[in-house]
Design a protein around this motif. Structure first.
Motif, PDB file in Angstrom:
ATOM      1  N   UNK B 190       0.946  -1.179   0.057  1.00 50.16           N
ATOM      2  CA  UNK B 190      -0.067  -0.029  -0.093  1.00 50.16           C
ATOM      3  C   UNK B 190       0.995   1.287  -0.102  1.00 50.16           C
ATOM      4  N   UNK B 191       1.996   1.270   0.573  1.00 47.10           N
ATOM      5  CA  UNK B 191       2.718   2.542   0.820  1.00 47.10           C
ATOM      6  C   UNK B 191       3.699   2.794  -0.381  1.00 47.10           C
ATOM      7  N   UNK B 192       3.494   1.586  -1.446  1.00 49.70           N
ATOM      8  CA  UNK B 192       4.156   1.858  -2.620  1.00 49.70           C
ATOM      9  C   UNK B 192       5.526   1.473  -2.669  1.00 49.70           C
ATOM     10  N   UNK B 193       6.092   1.195  -1.296  1.00 51.07           N
ATOM     11  CA  UNK B 193       7.691   0.749  -1.244  1.00 51.07           C
ATOM     12  C   UNK B 193       7.984  -0.359  -1.937  1.00 51.07           C
ATOM     13  N   UNK B 194       7.059  -1.330  -1.989  1.00 51.03           N
ATOM     14  CA  UNK B 194       7.375  -2.391  -2.831  1.00 51.03           C
ATOM     15  C   UNK B 194       6.480  -2.613  -4.020  1.00 51.03           C
ATOM     16  N   UNK B 195       7.498  -3.033  -5.322  1.00 53.87           N
ATOM     17  CA  UNK B 195       6.517  -3.003  -6.557  1.00 53.87           C
ATOM     18  C   UNK B 195       7.410  -3.860  -7.246  1.00 53.87           C
ATOM     19  N   UNK B 196       7.028  -5.320  -7.410  1.00 56.67           N
ATOM     20  CA  UNK B 196       7.284  -6.351  -8.005  1.00 56.67           C
ATOM     21  C   UNK B 196       6.424  -6.929  -8.909  1.00 56.67           C
ATOM     22  N   UNK B 197       6.860  -7.610  -9.788  1.00 55.61           N
ATOM     23  CA  UNK B 197       5.877  -8.329 -11.053  1.00 55.61           C
ATOM     24  C   UNK B 197       6.776  -9.595 -11.343  1.00 55.61           C
ATOM     25  N   UNK B 198       5.936 -10.549 -11.705  1.00 57.25           N
ATOM     26  CA  UNK B 198       6.519 -11.929 -12.203  1.00 57.25           C
ATOM     27  C   UNK B 198       5.661 -12.222 -13.613  1.00 57.25           C
ATOM     28  N   UNK B 218       3.725 -26.426 -12.819  1.00 63.25           N
ATOM     29  CA  UNK B 218       5.217 -26.421 -13.213  1.00 63.25           C
ATOM     30  C   UNK B 218       4.997 -25.324 -14.145  1.00 63.25           C
ATOM     31  N   UNK B 219       6.276 -24.859 -14.562  1.00 62.03           N
ATOM     32  CA  UNK B 219       6.225 -23.946 -15.708  1.00 62.03           C
ATOM     33  C   UNK B 219       7.476 -22.810 -15.713  1.00 62.03           C
ATOM     34  N   UNK B 220       7.296 -21.630 -15.927  1.00 62.66           N
ATOM     35  CA  UNK B 220       8.504 -20.633 -15.803  1.00 62.66           C
ATOM     36  C   UNK B 220       7.736 -19.411 -15.165  1.00 62.66           C
ATOM     37  N   UNK B 221       8.589 -19.019 -14.174  1.00 57.73           N
ATOM     38  CA  UNK B 221       8.122 -17.645 -13.487  1.00 57.73           C
ATOM     39  C   UNK B 221       9.635 -16.617 -13.777  1.00 57.73           C
ATOM     40  N   UNK B 222       9.167 -15.518 -14.288  1.00 56.23           N
ATOM     41  CA  UNK B 222      10.507 -14.710 -14.445  1.00 56.23           C
ATOM     42  C   UNK B 222       9.901 -13.382 -13.740  1.00 56.23           C
ATOM     43  N   UNK B 223      10.522 -13.155 -12.383  1.00 59.54           N
ATOM     44  CA  UNK B 223      10.349 -12.168 -11.531  1.00 59.54           C
ATOM     45  C   UNK B 223      11.021 -11.052 -11.829  1.00 59.54           C
ATOM     46  N   UNK B 224      10.564  -9.780 -11.489  1.00 57.08           N
ATOM     47  CA  UNK B 224      11.260  -8.594 -11.482  1.00 57.08           C
ATOM     48  C   UNK B 224      10.959  -7.493 -10.441  1.00 57.08           C
ATOM     49  N   UNK B 225      11.640  -6.456 -10.233  1.00 60.25           N
ATOM     50  CA  UNK B 225      11.159  -5.372  -9.380  1.00 60.25           C
ATOM     51  C   UNK B 225      11.690  -5.391  -8.117  1.00 60.25           C
ATOM     52  N   UNK B 226      11.218  -4.638  -6.852  1.00 60.52           N
ATOM     53  CA  UNK B 226      11.876  -4.477  -5.711  1.00 60.52           C
ATOM     54  C   UNK B 226      11.107  -3.730  -4.567  1.00 60.52           C
ATOM     55  N   UNK B 227      11.818  -3.686  -3.514  1.00 61.25           N
ATOM     56  CA  UNK B 227      11.183  -2.941  -2.425  1.00 61.25           C
ATOM     57  C   UNK B 227      12.454  -2.486  -1.398  1.00 61.25           C
ATOM     58  N   UNK B 228      11.911  -2.167  -0.102  1.00 57.49           N
ATOM     59  CA  UNK B 228      13.053  -1.402   0.669  1.00 57.49           C
ATOM     60  C   UNK B 228      14.182  -2.324   0.830  1.00 57.49           C
ATOM     61  N   UNK B 229      15.230  -1.903   0.026  1.00 54.33           N
ATOM     62  CA  UNK B 229      16.586  -2.575   0.404  1.00 54.33           C
ATOM     63  C   UNK B 229      16.851  -4.013  -0.535  1.00 54.33           C
ATOM     64  N   UNK B 230      15.810  -4.294  -1.333  1.00 56.09           N
ATOM     65  CA  UNK B 230      16.010  -5.292  -2.331  1.00 56.09           C
ATOM     66  C   UNK B 230      15.513  -5.184  -3.690  1.00 56.09           C
TER      67      UNK B 230
END
Lengths: 45, 741, 103
Positions: B190-198, B218-230
């Motif tokens: 909610x605070x917008x600090x974390x924004x990630x998608x896969x 099964x299958x493939x996941x391709x994550x990207x994005x980040x949050x506070x400190x990562x």
């Protein structure tokens, strides 16, 4: 005549000066010790 | 478990819309729609509105279907909308009461947190009383495809928390469904600090057996994005394979990882350094579920293996970490082993890192970690090597309000051990450590300081005796402060300046920069090899930031005393002067230093020995001793031989020294302590054997090593003695001389 | 798990005196001690030099005390002997001269 009394200066002392340089007749023994050292602790030389 | 409710919502909402379609089949389009709408609203899932409907090539097409209130623009509302729904059916499907194919285009689904809207009944947690058996996820449709799905769970203010956009497809939905899901799942806080998608490309097979429903995914996941400190950078997709088993009796869920999961590269931004975690793999514990929520249990068991860590502060292979236990209430056991890390800026390597720890209440605001074992080998990789490798083994507790660790540090060959107790207050950033080094026995050819700290090899060697030390270290709020209590028992060593042994006593030092003593310290100095051995010394001194203050230092010597005048010796380089005071040295005992003491004498001398501690070593700078009455006699065969010998000087000297009554003696000494010194001995007196005690003066200049200056007698009468000469005042000797002309 | 292989530089630490002499980094002096031939010497080599020299001084001092000779005399005798036995190619510093390679 009037004898005069002279205070004799004290006799001059006999002075003996000796100069001695302590030679190293120990040289041979030291050389032997060094040879032993080189043989016993080769990693130091 | 919020996650579980969300999956149910997504499934249920698709089912709800599909049920709508079924209604159509049974009762003809219009009738079906109304009936289905009523069925849904009766279950509280309404209102349902259908825009238009028509038949096209054997399929019923509904368009602009809405479930729930259309959003009135301002505030977001829960609900669903399908642009177009197409229900196709074949004769035999009809006979079985099934649809052949369902197709939905443009499904938009919104669930606002806290305002379930039409999905409310689905969300009521079944109260314990009428807990109905969880419905199996099967629908009377053969195949279904949903294109252009936009399902989102929104925060109250409308910002999407969890959103899936993509498409889904399913076959054999009525028997053992085979579902595919492709698209992008995005989540943010909610605070917008974390924004990630896969990006997902998953397929799942559902099957049911003996009261349990299995979803093999099964299958493939391709994550990207980040949050506070990562953050995670877009990388090649990560293959995923796990099985979700749901009990149809109590709804307990269990997830099993079929194979290790290659984790994407994770970048951590800690203070000023960034760390990249790569090549990590999440693996199952042999035959154990990754997550087990069945029949009341709640546990995770997983292994994080082979992760590499790279950053300018640390680089290497993280240990393999095994986690097992209840992730919320704990205890969560953690074991880690085989970590090999390198700290380049500190020139240190950590190998064999092993940890056994239990986290009591992981989910609590301040979890407490009990550390059963924390061990590693610390290896110095600087050049030149600063210290030998150290094996550290600690145990203790770590919590927000305090970290306490205790254990020991050993060298790999187990020759030296230090006990450590450490406590650190993270909040105040302060801590203390007590390091206790029990007695270490040093010996030549065995343990030497250089074996532990190589640089010590250039400072001290041939170390003997025992040393023990305790150090109290304080840190936090300013530089590190150390208080060192070192005790020596009969310790000895060879240093550049001198070889010392028999050091006994205790020293208390505080530091570092600067190291200073805690007040005056006293040490017994058994023996100093300083050209001549000085034994049974005792020194009291103070180390100040810039000087070494000798309060008192004294040695019994030759029946008298050698003592250092209180002096402040500057620590800085360059020549430093110390005045040694000699009192009442007995001539006889001095002579005893010679190998074969032919001289016996009585009488005492006193004086001062200025000593210069220079770069080139210790030097005596014009020492002077004087003595009054005394007697000397040299009785040795060489002396007799010289008496009466041709050389008038030698003869005179020999006879004089047979029994010399000394009125005054003066001895000077100058030169490097361990080199060639020059000694000047002048005796004023007379000998009854020479001209009835006619006053004489004997001046003896000797050059040689300190220890040999007094064993001069052998050479005194040596005619070869260089520069043997004597000046006789001819006339006096003639007047007095009884000797034949 | 074998500890990380020590980098070559730290290896110099263990490199014996012979290796350093063979590389022309260290030579024998008339006063019985070893010295750095090059003006800039890396810390690891300097540490080996300091350690070797102190161990030699320890042995020389023991001989001086045993024989009643002066330490400096023992040092010179050792220097002469070591230089004389040094294989050709070894860097040596005779008294009053700079570093020369023994023929």
């Amino acid at each position: 005549c009037q004898p005069t009394v002279r205070v004799e200066a004290p006799e001059k002392p006999i002075v003996i000066n000796v100069n001695v340089k302590i030679e190293h007749e120990v040289r041979v023994r030291v050389e032997k010790d060094i040879e032993d050292l080189l043989a016993e602790e080769p990693e130091l030389f | 478990m919020a996650g579980r409710r969300r999956t149910i919502i997504l499934a249920a909402s698709i089912a709800a819309v599909t049920a709508l379609g079924l209604g159509v089949w049974r009762y003809g389009p219009g009738l079906a729609v109304d009936l289905a709408a009523d069925a849904l609203t009766r279950r509280g899932l309404g209102p349902v509105a259908v825009g238009a409907r028509h038949f096209a090539d054997g399929a019923l097409v509904l368009s602009d279907v809405t479930l729930g209130q259309p959003a009135d623009g301002a505030s977001p509302a829960s609900g669903a909308h399908a642009r177009q729904m197409t229900f196709a059916f074949t004769l035999d499907a009809l006979l079985d009461g099934r649809l052949a194919d369902l197709r939905i285009d443009g499904l938009t689904l919104r669930l606002v947190d806290g305002q379930p809207g039409p999905f409310a009944p689905l969300l009521q947690p079944a109260s314990a009383a009428e807990e109905t058996a969880p419905a199996p996820l099967t629908l009377p449709v053969d195949g279904a495809t949903i294109d252009d799905v936009d399902a989102a769970w929104l925060a109250a203010d409308g910002t999407p928390l969890l959103r899936f956009q993509g498409s889904a497809g399913a076959d054999r939905l009525s028997s053992d469904p085979d579902i595919t899901l492709t698209g992008r799942l995005a989540w943010s806080t909610a605070d917008g600090a974390t924004d990630a998608a896969a990006d997902l490309a998953l397929s799942a097979r559902l099957s049911r057996a003996d009261g349990r429903e299995r979803i093999e995914l099964g299958g493939d996941v391709a994550p990207a994005g980040g949050g506070p400190g990562w953050h995670v950078d877009r990388d090649r997709p990560v293959p995923v394979a796990f099985t979700l088993t749901r009990s149809l009796i109590d709804g307990g869920v269990r997830i099993d990882l079929a194979d290790c999961l290659n984790l994407p590269t994770l970048t951590l931004d800690a203070e000023e350094t960034t760390l990249r975690l790569t090549e990590g793999r999440l693996c199952p514990v042999e035959g154990q579920p990754l997550l087990d929520l069945t029949d009341g249990a709640r546990s995770v068991q997983g292994v994080l293996a082979g992760a590499r860590i790279d950053g300018d502060a640390v680089t290497g292979r993280l240990p393999t970490v095994t986690l097992a236990g209840d992730p919320l209430n704990g205890p969560l056991q953690m074991t880690a082993s085989d970590g090999d890390l390198r700290l380049p800026s500190a020139d240190l390597a950590i190998s064999g890192l092993a940890v056994e720890a239990g986290i009591e209440a992981p989910d609590a605001p301040e979890p407490v970690v009990t550390i059963g074992r924390l061990s590693a080998r610390l290896t110095d990789i600087a050049s030149p090597l600063r210290f030998a490798p150290l094996d550290i083994a600690l145990s203790g507790r770590a919590a927000a309000q305090g970290i306490e660790l205790a254990g020991d540090v050993r060298d790999p060959q187990r020759r030296v051990r230090a006990d450590i107790t450490l406590s650190h207050d993270p909040a105040a950033g302060r801590g203390t450590a007590l390091v206790r080094l029990p007695a270490i026995t040093w010996a030549r050819e065995r343990l030497q300081p250089a074996d532990l700290v190589p640089a010590a090899g250039g400072i001290v060697t041939g170390v003997t005796g025992q040393t023990a030390a305790t150090a109290t270290i304080r840190w936090g709020g300013g530089p590190l402060r150390l208080r060192l209590v070192a005790s020596l028992a009969n310790a000895g060593f060879t240093a550049e300046a001198a070889t010392v042994s028999g050091l006994t006593g205790q020293m208390v030092l505080t530091g570092p920069d600067p190291w200073v003593t805690d007040g005056p310290q006293t040490l017994e100095i058994g023996r100093i090899e300083a050209g001549l051995p000085l034994t049974d010394g005792r020194m009291t001194a103070i180390l100040t930031p810039t000087t070494f203050d000798v309060v008192n230092a004294e040695w019994p010597f030759a029946g008298g005393r050698l003592s250092v005048e209180p002096v402040r010796v500057p620590l800085s380089a360059g020549d430093r002067r110390v005045i040694l005071r000699a009192e009442n040295l007995e001539l006889g005992l001095l002579a005893a230093f010679a190998d074969e003491p032919a001289l016996n004498a009585d009488g005492r001398i006193s004086g001062f020995v200025p000593v210069v501690l220079g770069e080139e070593g210790i030097r005596i700078d014009h020492a002077e001793f004087t003595g009054q009455a005394g007697r000397l006699s040299w009785a040795s065969d060489t002396a007799e031989a010289a008496a009466g010998s041709a050389s008038e000087g030698a003869d005179l000297l020999a006879r004089a020294l047979e029994d010399f009554r000394m009125r005054h003696l003066r001895l000077t000494l100058d030169g490097p302590l361990e080199g060639e010194l020059t000694a000047g001995l002048s005796l004023a007196g007379s000998s009854p054997a020479v001209y009835d005690g006619y006053p004489m003066e004997i001046n003896l200049d000797v050059r040689g090593p300190l220890a040999q200056l007094l064993s001069v007698e052998g050479r005194l009468f040596d005619s070869g003695a260089e520069g043997f000469g004597q000046s006789l005042v001819k006339e006096q000797s003639r007047m007095k001389s009884r000797s034949p002309e | 798990v074998p500890p990380l292989a020590l980098p070559r530089a730290a290896m110099a630490q263990e490199a014996g005196l012979d290796a350093l002499k063979a590389q022309g980094l260290v030579g024998e002096r008339f006063d019985g001690y070893v010295g750095a031939v090059k003006s800039q010497t890396d810390a690891a080599t300097q540490q080996v030099i300091d350690r070797i020299n102190l161990q030699r001084k320890d042995r020389y001092r023991a001989i001086a005390a045993k024989r009643g000779a002066s330490l400096s005399a023992v040092e010179r005798i050792a220097g002469a002997q070591v230089i004389e036995r040094a294989p050709s190619g070894t860097w040596v510093m005779p008294e009053g001269s700079g570093w020369v390679q023994k023929p």
